[in-house]
Write a protein that holds these residues in place. Sequence first.
Motif, PDB file in Angstrom:
ATOM      1  N   PHE A   1      52.247  77.499  34.975  1.00  0.00           N
ATOM      2  CA  PHE A   1      53.661  78.360  34.682  1.00  0.00           C
ATOM      3  C   PHE A   1      54.722  77.656  34.929  1.00  0.00           C
ATOM      4  CE2 PHE A   1      50.561  81.898  35.773  1.00  0.00           C
ATOM      5  CZ  PHE A   1      51.161  82.956  34.876  1.00  0.00           C
TER       6      PHE A   1
ATOM      7  N   TYR B   1      58.849  78.018  35.197  1.00  0.00           N
ATOM      8  CA  TYR B   1      59.558  79.620  35.209  1.00  0.00           C
ATOM      9  C   TYR B   1      61.071  78.483  35.403  1.00  0.00           C
ATOM     10  CZ  TYR B   1      55.544  81.745  37.357  1.00  0.00           C
ATOM     11  OH  TYR B   1      54.832  82.218  37.611  1.00  0.00           O
TER      12      TYR B   1
ATOM     13  N   TYR C   1      64.478  79.539  36.453  1.00  0.00           N
ATOM     14  CA  TYR C   1      66.019  80.124  37.784  1.00  0.00           C
ATOM     15  C   TYR C   1      67.260  79.759  37.170  1.00  0.00           C
ATOM     16  CZ  TYR C   1      61.633  81.054  40.439  1.00  0.00           C
ATOM     17  OH  TYR C   1      60.290  81.298  40.888  1.00  0.00           O
TER      18      TYR C   1
ATOM     19  N   PRO D   1      62.857  84.572  38.321  1.00  0.00           N
ATOM     20  CA  PRO D   1      62.634  83.732  37.476  1.00  0.00           C
ATOM     21  C   PRO D   1      63.743  84.967  36.246  1.00  0.00           C
ATOM     22  CG  PRO D   1      60.792  84.410  38.895  1.00  0.00           C
ATOM     23  CD  PRO D   1      62.189  85.150  39.247  1.00  0.00           C
TER      24      PRO D   1
ATOM     25  N   GLN E   1      62.823  83.737  32.902  1.00  0.00           N
ATOM     26  CA  GLN E   1      62.141  82.907  32.129  1.00  0.00           C
ATOM     27  C   GLN E   1      60.872  82.688  32.476  1.00  0.00           C
ATOM     28  OE1 GLN E   1      62.666  83.548  28.336  1.00  0.00           O
ATOM     29  NE2 GLN E   1      63.937  84.264  28.574  1.00  0.00           N
ATOM     30  N   GLN E   2      60.058  82.684  32.057  1.00  0.00           N
ATOM     31  CA  GLN E   2      58.637  82.229  32.580  1.00  0.00           C
ATOM     32  C   GLN E   2      57.835  82.223  31.295  1.00  0.00           C
ATOM     33  OE1 GLN E   2      56.903  84.614  35.526  1.00  0.00           O
ATOM     34  NE2 GLN E   2      54.783  85.115  33.732  1.00  0.00           N
TER      35      GLN E   2
ATOM     36  N   GLN F   1      53.762  79.813  30.594  1.00  0.00           N
ATOM     37  CA  GLN F   1      52.563  79.471  30.679  1.00  0.00           C
ATOM     38  C   GLN F   1      51.583  79.349  29.744  1.00  0.00           C
ATOM     39  OE1 GLN F   1      49.139  82.738  32.018  1.00  0.00           O
ATOM     40  NE2 GLN F   1      48.086  80.983  32.680  1.00  0.00           N
TER      41      GLN F   1
ATOM     42  N   TYR G   1      65.574  78.689  26.492  1.00  0.00           N
ATOM     43  CA  TYR G   1      65.505  79.564  27.939  1.00  0.00           C
ATOM     44  C   TYR G   1      66.915  80.701  28.241  1.00  0.00           C
ATOM     45  CZ  TYR G   1      69.397  75.757  29.403  1.00  0.00           C
ATOM     46  OH  TYR G   1      70.101  74.964  28.940  1.00  0.00           O
TER      47      TYR G   1
END
Length: 107
Positions: free
Chosen positions: A26, A28, A30, A37, A39-40, A42, A74
Amino acid sequence: DEPAEVTCVKHEADGLTFAVGTSQGFVYVYDLRSDRPVQQKQHVSELPIEAVDFYSAQKLVVSADAKSMKVWHYGNAATDALRDDYSGGGGGGKGGAGNLYTTVEAA
């Protein structure tokens, strides 16, 4: 399930944004003014993230594991609003937050 470990961290030039890669694949993003977070993503392979970096001019994050690299946007309206509140600017969001631009995978 074993808790994820932090494998890499990168700060954005603005001093407020940073990205964290984990052992479970993942990434993240911040904003220091938020407790969650913004946005994230994977990676499909779920391999540990080996590197994260920012391309500030386009609000892009580049993240890589041993088999793939992702490039994604992002920025979002919430973080842009936070920046505007603190900087007095009126930048507003460009849209496309979280959009994946490309994935490159090794054979």
